[in-house]
Design an enzyme around this catalytic site. Structure first.
Site, PDB file in Angstrom:
ATOM      1  N   GLU A 191       1.064  -1.002  -0.039  1.00 12.27           N
ATOM      2  CA  GLU A 191      -0.006   0.094   0.035  1.00 12.27           C
ATOM      3  C   GLU A 191       1.040   1.335   0.068  1.00 12.27           C
ATOM      4  OE1 GLU A 191      -2.952  -0.270   3.068  1.00 12.27           O
ATOM      5  OE2 GLU A 191      -2.825  -2.696   3.068  1.00 12.27           O
ATOM      6  N   GLU A 308      -9.788   6.294   1.908  1.00 15.00           N
ATOM      7  CA  GLU A 308     -10.333   5.485   3.410  1.00 15.00           C
ATOM      8  C   GLU A 308     -10.136   6.434   4.421  1.00 15.00           C
ATOM      9  OE1 GLU A 308      -7.568   2.108   3.919  1.00 15.00           O
ATOM     10  OE2 GLU A 308      -8.462   1.709   5.821  1.00 15.00           O
TER      11      GLU A 308
END
Ligand SMILES: *[C@@H]1O[C@H](CO)[C@@H](O)[C@H](O)[C@H]1NC(C)=O
Ligand SMILES: *[C@@H]1O[C@H](CO)[C@@H](O)[C@H](O)[C@H]1NC(C)=O
Ligand SMILES: *[C@@H]1O[C@H](CO)[C@@H](O)[C@H](O)[C@H]1NC(C)=O
Length: 393
Positions: A191, A308
């Protein structure tokens, strides 16, 4: 904030920090995390950069990587003809004119406060959950675009960077790319993106303010025992001596004002198998050796892009933590946050546009996403939102 409330908030910060610092004896741990520096650079925003000998970086404490030397960057994947303009690398610390000598890499120094903020050494550098599933877990909300159903060897996107409001120390707001394979305990992820956290981050935190910072993360067991942010545990091998992961990105985009973008590119070296990160085209930062992974050793099966946030509130009003710019996708350019020119590396190391991305938002009344396509921006989407509002009470 008026004067008296800022005094109160200062006092509160002080009380919280002093109560957090005491229970954990973090100085030993700090010594293990921070390697001996050849040179130290104090940057204006309070962070400290240590220049560490390249072969003494944390990665080479990993049992599988002991004694290794950093690899040279591989040949680029095909389909890349743009060569980067390095001025798209924005880092406050490099503006100071200081740099790390050849043979060293810059690492942001971990402070006692960083560890105290994480609550415990076990949670320091760790990420709770992160990859979107079909249900909302631990208050993690996503507004994303993804592709699956094929084999992927990397991904690229250009994203604009914001400093969203984050309401509580237990929350964060980010924009990132996920490279994923496996599920459950076999979930492996890489990520990369920008992340904003606020000053006192009790449960899982790392940084001391809410400016967006470039971060990297990996896990090889579904966020359980392996992996961490940045270079906080052995794993990621940094090769670049000009870029410090974890320091603030600057400048950042403003509503109706300048839009500032970063280019992120992750790709697998077909020869050695390591997963490389470029920040700004043609500017390799480092790599994750394939030996760190299980399901991601050979290839990825999902590539996901987007935002997010964590809503740490279980009762009462919804969090006011913003995603992206804090504005909904339909406001479009200059107002909403975006990912553009999204591509994946397919078989034969070719960079190709996404085919049929799926767009989804967990709570579209709070944070949404809108996929679009045109010639110049290819597959792109706007995403984000304000959190608490009339429709998201
Ligand atoms: C890089 O970008 C800067 C700022 O936009 C510009 O002044 C410069 O000419 C560019 N250089 C190249 C090689 O494109
Ligand atoms: C990649 O390079 C490292 C370091 O030289 C080496 O230990 C490893 O075996 C290589 N992996 C492959 C698959 O060639
Ligand atoms: C992709 O990786 C999996 C392991 O997760 C492996 O079983 C599969 O053979 C790989 N596929 C290709 C085409 O390399």
């Amino acid at each position: 904030m008026d004067f008296s409330s800022s005094i109160i908030s200062l006092l509160l910060h002080f009380l919280l920090i002093s109560s957090l610092v005491c229970p954990i004896n973090s100085s030993e741990t700090i010594q293990q995390i921070n390697k001996p520096a050849i040179k130290t650079i104090q940057i204006s925003d309070g962070d400290i950069i240590d220049c560490i000998l390249t072969h003494k970086q944390p990665a080479f404490d990993h049992p599988l990587l002991k004694g290794q030397k950093p690899l040279d960057p591989p040949e680029r994947s095909k389909g890349h003809n743009q060569i980067s303009n390095l001025s798209d690398i924005f880092q406050l610390w490099s503006l100071s004119g200081e740099s790390c000598p050849e043979g060293t890499i810059p690492i942001r120094r971990t402070t006692e406060e960083d560890i105290s903020r994480a609550g415990s050494i076990d949670s320091f550098g760790r990420k709770a959950n992160g990859f979107r599933t079909d249900t909302i877990q631990n208050g993690h909300l996503h507004s994303v675009g993804f592709v699956r159903g094929d084999i992927y060897y990397g991904a690229q996107a250009i994203i604009n960077v914001w400093a969203p409001h984050v309401e509580s120390p237990n929350e964060f707001s980010l924009g990132q790319i996920w490279i994923v394979s496996g599920s459950g305990k076999d979930l492996n992820t890489i990520e990369v993106g920008w992340q904003a956290l606020i000053f006192i981050q009790v449960s899982a935190g790392r940084y001391g303010d809410n400016r967006p910072r470039l971060f990297t993360f990996w896990t090889a067991d579904g966020y359980d025992q392996t992996g961490c942010y940045d270079l906080l545990c052995p794993g990621f091998v940094q090769t670049n001596n000009k870029f410090a992961i974890g320091t603030p990105i600057s400048p950042i985009s403003t509503y109706n004002g300048g839009q500032y973008e970063i280019t992120l590119f992750i790709f697998k070296d077909p020869t050695n198998g390591s997963w490389w990160l470029e920040y700004g085209l043609g500017n390799p930062i480092g790599y994750w050796p394939s030996s760190l992974f299980t399901t991601l050793k050979d290839n990825a099966t999902i590539v996901q892009f987007g935002g997010e946030i964590v809503n740490a509130k279980s009762t009462g009003a919804y969090t006011s933590t913003q995603m992206g710019s804090g504005h909904f996708a339909e406001e479009g350019y200059g107002k909403a946050s975006y990912f553009r020119n999204m591509q994946v590396v397919g078989s034969k190391n070719f960079l190709t546009p996404l085919s049929n991305p799926t767009y989804t938002a967990d709570q579209p009344n709070c944070y949404n996403v809108q996929g679009r396509f045109n010639d110049k921006w290819g597959h792109h989407f706007y995403y984000g939102g304000p959190g608490r509002n009339e429709k998201c009470p």
